[in-house]
Design an enzyme around this catalytic site. Structure first.
Site, short mmCIF file in Angstrom:
data_model
loop_
_atom_site.label_atom_id
_atom_site.label_comp_id
_atom_site.label_asym_id
_atom_site.label_seq_id
_atom_site.Cartn_x
_atom_site.Cartn_y
_atom_site.Cartn_z
N ARG A 150 0.86 -1.18 0.00
CA ARG A 150 0.00 0.00 0.00
C ARG A 150 0.89 1.22 0.00
O ARG A 150 1.82 1.31 0.80
CB ARG A 150 -0.88 -0.02 1.26
CG ARG A 150 -1.89 1.08 1.30
CD ARG A 150 -2.67 1.07 2.61
NE ARG A 150 -2.10 1.99 3.57
CZ ARG A 150 -2.77 2.54 4.58
NH1 ARG A 150 -4.03 2.22 4.79
NH2 ARG A 150 -2.18 3.36 5.42
N TYR A 162 -3.52 11.44 4.79
CA TYR A 162 -3.78 10.23 5.56
C TYR A 162 -2.65 9.21 5.30
O TYR A 162 -2.15 9.08 4.19
CB TYR A 162 -5.13 9.60 5.15
CG TYR A 162 -5.18 8.17 5.57
CD1 TYR A 162 -5.39 7.83 6.90
CD2 TYR A 162 -4.90 7.15 4.67
CE1 TYR A 162 -5.32 6.52 7.32
CE2 TYR A 162 -4.84 5.83 5.06
CZ TYR A 162 -5.06 5.52 6.40
OH TYR A 162 -4.97 4.22 6.80
N ASP A 213 -5.19 3.85 -0.16
CA ASP A 213 -6.35 4.09 0.71
C ASP A 213 -6.70 5.58 0.69
O ASP A 213 -5.87 6.42 1.07
CB ASP A 213 -5.98 3.64 2.14
CG ASP A 213 -7.16 3.62 3.10
OD1 ASP A 213 -8.22 4.17 2.75
OD2 ASP A 213 -7.01 3.05 4.20
N HIS A 215 -9.27 6.75 2.40
CA HIS A 215 -9.80 6.99 3.74
C HIS A 215 -11.05 7.86 3.77
O HIS A 215 -11.15 8.83 4.54
CB HIS A 215 -8.71 7.56 4.65
CG HIS A 215 -8.66 6.89 5.99
ND1 HIS A 215 -9.04 7.51 7.14
CD2 HIS A 215 -8.29 5.64 6.36
CE1 HIS A 215 -8.91 6.67 8.16
NE2 HIS A 215 -8.45 5.53 7.71
N GLU A 239 -8.98 1.94 -1.97
CA GLU A 239 -9.77 1.62 -0.77
C GLU A 239 -10.52 2.83 -0.23
O GLU A 239 -10.00 3.95 -0.25
CB GLU A 239 -8.79 1.10 0.29
CG GLU A 239 -9.40 0.85 1.65
CD GLU A 239 -8.34 0.47 2.68
OE1 GLU A 239 -7.23 0.05 2.29
OE2 GLU A 239 -8.62 0.61 3.87
N GLU A 265 -13.72 -1.52 6.19
CA GLU A 265 -13.06 -1.69 7.49
C GLU A 265 -13.92 -1.16 8.64
O GLU A 265 -13.73 -1.58 9.77
CB GLU A 265 -11.67 -1.04 7.50
CG GLU A 265 -11.67 0.46 7.39
CD GLU A 265 -10.26 1.06 7.35
OE1 GLU A 265 -9.38 0.44 6.75
OE2 GLU A 265 -10.09 2.14 7.92
N ARG A 286 -13.65 -5.49 3.14
CA ARG A 286 -12.56 -5.31 4.12
C ARG A 286 -12.97 -5.54 5.57
O ARG A 286 -12.21 -5.23 6.48
CB ARG A 286 -12.00 -3.89 3.99
CG ARG A 286 -11.45 -3.57 2.65
CD ARG A 286 -10.00 -3.26 2.60
NE ARG A 286 -9.49 -2.40 3.64
CZ ARG A 286 -8.50 -2.76 4.46
NH1 ARG A 286 -7.96 -3.94 4.36
NH2 ARG A 286 -8.07 -1.91 5.38
N GLU A 342 -4.45 -7.53 5.12
CA GLU A 342 -3.58 -6.40 5.49
C GLU A 342 -2.64 -6.83 6.62
O GLU A 342 -3.05 -7.50 7.57
CB GLU A 342 -4.43 -5.22 5.96
CG GLU A 342 -3.63 -3.99 6.33
CD GLU A 342 -4.52 -2.81 6.70
OE1 GLU A 342 -5.74 -3.00 6.88
OE2 GLU A 342 -4.00 -1.69 6.79
N TRP A 405 -12.28 11.93 8.36
CA TRP A 405 -10.84 11.70 8.54
C TRP A 405 -10.43 10.49 7.80
O TRP A 405 -10.51 9.61 7.42
CB TRP A 405 -10.47 11.52 10.02
CG TRP A 405 -9.03 11.10 10.13
CD1 TRP A 405 -7.93 11.86 9.89
CD2 TRP A 405 -8.52 9.80 10.47
NE1 TRP A 405 -6.79 11.13 10.06
CE2 TRP A 405 -7.11 9.85 10.41
CE3 TRP A 405 -9.15 8.58 10.81
CZ2 TRP A 405 -6.30 8.75 10.68
CZ3 TRP A 405 -8.36 7.49 11.09
CH2 TRP A 405 -6.93 7.57 11.03
C1 CS2 Z 1 -6.58 2.11 7.79
C2 CS2 Z 1 -6.57 2.01 9.28
O1 CS2 Z 1 -5.50 0.04 7.76
C3 CS2 Z 1 -6.20 0.81 7.13
O2 CS2 Z 1 -6.58 0.62 6.00
O3 CS2 Z 1 -7.64 2.69 7.18
O4 CS2 Z 1 -5.26 2.31 9.67
C4 CS2 Z 1 -7.54 2.91 10.05
O5 CS2 Z 1 -7.25 4.25 9.86
C5 CS2 Z 1 -7.44 2.58 11.51
O6 CS2 Z 1 -7.63 1.20 11.68
C6 CS2 Z 1 -8.46 3.35 12.33
O7 CS2 Z 1 -8.57 2.82 13.59
MG MG Z 2 -8.19 1.72 5.41
#
Ligand code: CS2
Ligand code: MG
Length: 405
Positions: A150, A162, A213, A215, A239, A265, A286, A342, A405
């Site tokens: 990633r 991010y 990602d 985010h 992602e 996620e 995810r 991941e 965020w």
């Molecule tokens: C992220 C995470 O791993 C990922 O893809 O999006 O680091 C996420 O920000 C954190 O798990 C938030 O708790």
């Molecule tokens: Mg993520």
């Protein structure tokens, strides 16, 4: 005769490098199983839910009845779903699967149908404060054997992208005693991303799988534009392009780009992705063992996804404890539609508190052959690291508007 009745269940909150919530369930015949209930930045809500509302219902129950216990805690609460409830149910579910496999003296994947593959392909995180830093980080991960990486880099003119650490620390976003405020600009990001991927592909070629990602920061049409602008770089996935509360938002992205899409996620139930999957708007789901109701519910999500050719890509950030990682690896090994896992390695101190049978080598992981999920907790060591309040950051646009965020 084995007596599998639950006699005690303990909630352990500990902070070895970061906070974790662990449930330890003990049975009359002296066995125990453990589950992860960590919800980053909201840990104590899960601990209280477990301690005050779940544990009293567990005492005296037959630990072998995993599905029935799941239904009891889900339907029986009347109030369904939500991250706190589902992380709590997951902690119980994983502890019971651990117990069942320990009682049978087999590694958990054997109870889940046995291995579908020899090992689990994982992806690592590369990041950088500049394109040069990122290139260095990608090279380092290739050296470590990763075949899927990633990539996240600071965006020129944007204060906080991010996925990029502050200073020289390892990336760990929940680092504020109060939420840190970050500033973001989508136009600058959209302008920069194709340039970044161009440099990375020019340097490393097309053999390494690249992931990225966003985010949750884009609108569906911005997401569609990003996917389209990156097509020639043939990413493994993009992602969390846009917040997924409105699943139909993904319809538009899908209409415009062939870049594979991953999301989920923050999902905690199959109902969060029912349309995403059935409409084939995504390629990878995810959802994680800890946040989506444990092995029992994640298997249901994966089976449903399999009907539509959607594969899994379980969340595996450091805020999911080694217990989650162990359970996830057994799950990954046992399902037909596994995609990728991941892998964001935990701090050395975290690994000391959670000794485990799983291991990494050459871009893949295996859960190990220990009975159960193969992850334990050293309670005496855990007790030395009391909970420390820590929040994830919040994000604002340059004009001060609060953003995802
Ligand atoms: C992220 C995470 O791993 C990922 O893809 O999006 O680091 C996420 O920000 C954190 O798990 C938030 O708790
Ligand atoms: Mg993520």
């Amino acid at each position: 005769m084995a007596d599998a009745r639950i006699v005690e269940a303990k909630v352990i909150v500990t902070c070895p490098a970061r906070n974790f919530v662990t449930l330890k369930v003990m049975t009359a015949d002296g066995l125990y199983g453990i589950g992860d209930g960590t919800l980053n930045g909201r840990e104590l809500a899960v601990a209280a839910y477990l301690r005050d509302h779940v544990v009293p219902c567990l005492i005296g129950r037959d630990s072998e009845r995993i599905e029935d216990t799941w239904q009891y805690l889900y339907r029986g609460a009347y109030w369904r779903r939500g991250p706190v409830t589902m992380a709590s149910i997951s902690a119980v579910d994983v502890a019971l699967w651990d117990l069942k496999a320990k009682r049978a003296q087999v590694p958990l994947y054997q109870l889940l149908g046995g291995r579908c593959r020899e090992s689990v392909r994982v992806y690592a995180h590369a990041n950088g404060h500049s394109v040069e830093d990122l290139i260095e980080s990608v090279a380092k991960h290739i050296e470590l054997g990763y075949k899927a990486i990633r990539v996240q880099a600071a965006v020129p003119g944007v204060a906080d992208a991010y996925g990029v650490p502050h200073g020289t620390k390892t990336y760990e976003p929940a680092d504020g005693d109060l939420p840190r405020e970050e500033t973001w600009s989508t136009p600058k990001y959209l302008h920069f991303m194709p340039k970044l991927m161009d440099v990375v592909r020019a340097k490393f070629g097309f053999e390494v799988a690249l992931l990225h990602d966003s985010h949750h920061r884009l609108t569906p049409i911005e997401a569609a534009a990003l996917g389209k602008s990156l097509e020639e770089y043939q990413l493994f996935w993009l992602e969390d392009l846009t917040p997924a509360e409105n699943q139909d938002g993904f319809r538009m992205i899908r209409q415009h780009t062939t870049t594979p899409l991953a999301v989920g996620e923050v999902f905690n139930s199959v109902f969060d992705c029912q349309r995403l999957i059935a409409e084939q708007w995504i390629d990878y789901i995810r959802a994680a063992v800890t946040h989506a109701g444990g092995i029992t519910h994640l298997r249901r999500i994966a089976s449903f996804a399999d009907l539509y050719g959607v594969r899994t890509g379980c969340h595996g950030a450091t805020d999911l404890s080694p217990v989650c990682m162990g359970a996830a690896l057994h799950f990954d090994l046992s399902i037909p539609n596994f995609g990728i896992q991941e892998h964001m390695p935990h701090a050395a101190l975290t690994n000391e508190v959670f000794p485990h049978a799983y291991s990494y080598s050459g871009g893949t992981m295996v859960p190990g052959e220990a009975p159960g999920h193969g992850v334990d907790i050293d309670e005496a060591l855990a007790a030395k690291f009391p909970y420390k309040r820590a929040y994830l950051p919040v994000c604002r646009l340059e004009d001060g508007t609060l953003h995802s965020w």
